[in-house]
Design a protein around this motif. Structure first.
Motif, mmCIF file in Angstrom:
data_model
loop_
_atom_site.group_PDB
_atom_site.id
_atom_site.type_symbol
_atom_site.label_atom_id
_atom_site.label_comp_id
_atom_site.label_asym_id
_atom_site.label_seq_id
_atom_site.Cartn_x
_atom_site.Cartn_y
_atom_site.Cartn_z
ATOM 1 N N ILE A 1 -4.890 -1.703 -13.087
ATOM 2 C CA ILE A 1 -6.416 -2.100 -12.306
ATOM 3 C C ILE A 1 -5.662 -3.726 -12.126
ATOM 4 O O ILE A 1 -6.684 -3.669 -10.875
ATOM 5 C CB ILE A 1 -7.534 -1.699 -13.142
ATOM 6 C CG1 ILE A 1 -8.972 -2.504 -12.893
ATOM 7 C CG2 ILE A 1 -7.100 -2.956 -14.584
ATOM 8 C CD1 ILE A 1 -8.906 -1.430 -11.928
ATOM 9 N N THR B 1 -4.181 9.761 -5.758
ATOM 10 C CA THR B 1 -5.206 8.909 -5.878
ATOM 11 C C THR B 1 -5.792 7.828 -4.788
ATOM 12 O O THR B 1 -4.417 8.222 -3.826
ATOM 13 C CB THR B 1 -5.095 8.525 -6.839
ATOM 14 O OG1 THR B 1 -4.675 7.158 -6.958
ATOM 15 C CG2 THR B 1 -5.073 8.990 -8.872
ATOM 16 N N ASP B 2 -6.129 6.868 -4.359
ATOM 17 C CA ASP B 2 -6.319 5.910 -4.112
ATOM 18 C C ASP B 2 -6.139 4.623 -4.628
ATOM 19 O O ASP B 2 -6.462 3.384 -3.798
ATOM 20 C CB ASP B 2 -7.901 5.714 -2.476
ATOM 21 C CG ASP B 2 -7.419 7.187 -2.111
ATOM 22 O OD1 ASP B 2 -5.977 7.835 -1.326
ATOM 23 O OD2 ASP B 2 -8.595 7.488 -1.968
ATOM 24 N N LEU B 3 -5.582 5.137 -5.564
ATOM 25 C CA LEU B 3 -5.108 3.536 -6.256
ATOM 26 C C LEU B 3 -3.966 3.409 -7.013
ATOM 27 O O LEU B 3 -2.589 4.251 -6.125
ATOM 28 C CB LEU B 3 -5.453 3.693 -8.041
ATOM 29 C CG LEU B 3 -7.197 4.575 -7.919
ATOM 30 C CD1 LEU B 3 -7.720 4.908 -9.147
ATOM 31 C CD2 LEU B 3 -8.066 3.083 -7.227
ATOM 32 N N PHE B 4 -2.766 2.047 -7.440
ATOM 33 C CA PHE B 4 -2.009 1.427 -7.004
ATOM 34 C C PHE B 4 -1.150 1.657 -7.844
ATOM 35 O O PHE B 4 -1.928 1.320 -9.690
ATOM 36 C CB PHE B 4 -1.877 0.584 -6.441
ATOM 37 C CG PHE B 4 -2.864 0.187 -4.699
ATOM 38 C CD1 PHE B 4 -1.817 0.887 -4.052
ATOM 39 C CD2 PHE B 4 -3.548 0.543 -4.596
ATOM 40 C CE1 PHE B 4 -2.380 1.271 -2.839
ATOM 41 C CE2 PHE B 4 -4.425 1.265 -3.788
ATOM 42 C CZ PHE B 4 -3.735 1.132 -1.922
ATOM 43 N N CYS C 1 -4.477 -3.454 -7.981
ATOM 44 C CA CYS C 1 -5.992 -2.558 -8.118
ATOM 45 C C CYS C 1 -6.617 -3.630 -6.955
ATOM 46 O O CYS C 1 -6.922 -4.111 -5.817
ATOM 47 C CB CYS C 1 -6.379 -1.278 -7.787
ATOM 48 S SG CYS C 1 -5.085 -0.204 -8.178
ATOM 49 N N CYS C 2 -6.899 -4.794 -7.695
ATOM 50 C CA CYS C 2 -7.626 -6.163 -7.999
ATOM 51 C C CYS C 2 -6.530 -7.621 -6.986
ATOM 52 O O CYS C 2 -6.842 -7.449 -6.130
ATOM 53 C CB CYS C 2 -8.381 -6.214 -8.482
ATOM 54 S SG CYS C 2 -8.966 -5.051 -9.629
ATOM 55 N N LEU D 1 0.480 -1.458 -0.095
ATOM 56 C CA LEU D 1 -0.344 0.028 0.225
ATOM 57 C C LEU D 1 0.801 0.696 0.125
ATOM 58 O O LEU D 1 0.584 2.533 -0.538
ATOM 59 C CB LEU D 1 -1.152 0.289 1.113
ATOM 60 C CG LEU D 1 -1.732 -1.523 1.562
ATOM 61 C CD1 LEU D 1 -2.636 -0.930 2.681
ATOM 62 C CD2 LEU D 1 -3.315 -1.253 0.458
ATOM 63 N N VAL E 1 -2.449 4.245 -13.093
ATOM 64 C CA VAL E 1 -2.948 3.608 -12.513
ATOM 65 C C VAL E 1 -3.107 1.967 -12.814
ATOM 66 O O VAL E 1 -3.402 2.047 -14.460
ATOM 67 C CB VAL E 1 -4.326 4.061 -12.370
ATOM 68 C CG1 VAL E 1 -4.754 2.992 -11.268
ATOM 69 C CG2 VAL E 1 -3.947 5.154 -11.294
ATOM 70 N N LEU F 1 1.044 3.176 -4.030
ATOM 71 C CA LEU F 1 0.113 4.175 -4.214
ATOM 72 C C LEU F 1 0.255 5.447 -5.051
ATOM 73 O O LEU F 1 1.882 6.080 -4.856
ATOM 74 C CB LEU F 1 -0.113 4.969 -2.433
ATOM 75 C CG LEU F 1 -1.269 6.069 -2.546
ATOM 76 C CD1 LEU F 1 -2.313 5.044 -3.039
ATOM 77 C CD2 LEU F 1 -1.220 6.568 -1.438
#
Length: 168
Positions: free
Chosen positions: A149, A102-105, A152-153, A94, A147, A98
């Protein structure tokens, strides 16, 4: 083992888990002593050579250890012992991946950490920036803002798996 590949070990554990859960989880448990005690990082390749460990510091594979242990293993004592290390590994992901603002990775390094080494999305020739902007061609960091996805998943799956292990 002389060395272990993190992601490969996770998938091998899933298959071994169909036959012998104790043997299956031994590989995963062998990864945990290589965890950096301060940051929580677990390298994508563990090696017996200290020099090689330090050279690969910061590189990792998708955070799948918690998911695999949750799927394969049910020994509450082992799960209780490993939980703090797995939680620390999750927090390392995390913090280190990051995307600012954003709150995404995003992957820390290009394709090699994602497991999709040859994916077209890592084709730096077709990006709006030049290869010469990177000092180390082998470890091209992602630009802030890309980002991913899939990561993130995988981090969401890791969090759910940690919660499941905590309930056991």
């Amino acid at each position: 083992y002389k060395y272990l590949h993190l992601w490969d070990t996770c998938f091998q554990t899933l298959v071994w888990g169909l036959y012998d859960k104790k043997i299956a989880t031994q590989g995963l448990l062998n990864l945990l002593p290589y965890q950096d005690k301060e940051s929580g990082h677990i390298p994508k390749v563990t090696r017996t050579s200290k020099e090689m460990q330090e050279k690969k510091a910061g590189r990792s594979n998708p955070p799948l250890i918690s998911w695999v242990l949750d799927k394969v293993y049910s020994d509450k004592k082992i799960l209780a012992q490993t939980y703090p290390k797995l939680e620390k590994y999750h927090k390392w992901w995390l913090k280190s991946s990051l995307v600012k603002g954003t709150d995404l990775f995003a992957w820390i390094y290009s394709g090699g950490d994602s497991g999709e080494d040859n994916s077209p999305r890592w084709d730096f020739e077709n990006r709006p920036y030049k290869k010469s902007e990177f000092k180390d061609e082998e470890y091209k960091p992602l630009l802030e803002g890309m980002v991913c996805i899939d990561l993130c998943c995988q981090l969401a799956l890791d969090a759910l798996s940690l919660a499941s292990i905590a309930k056991k």
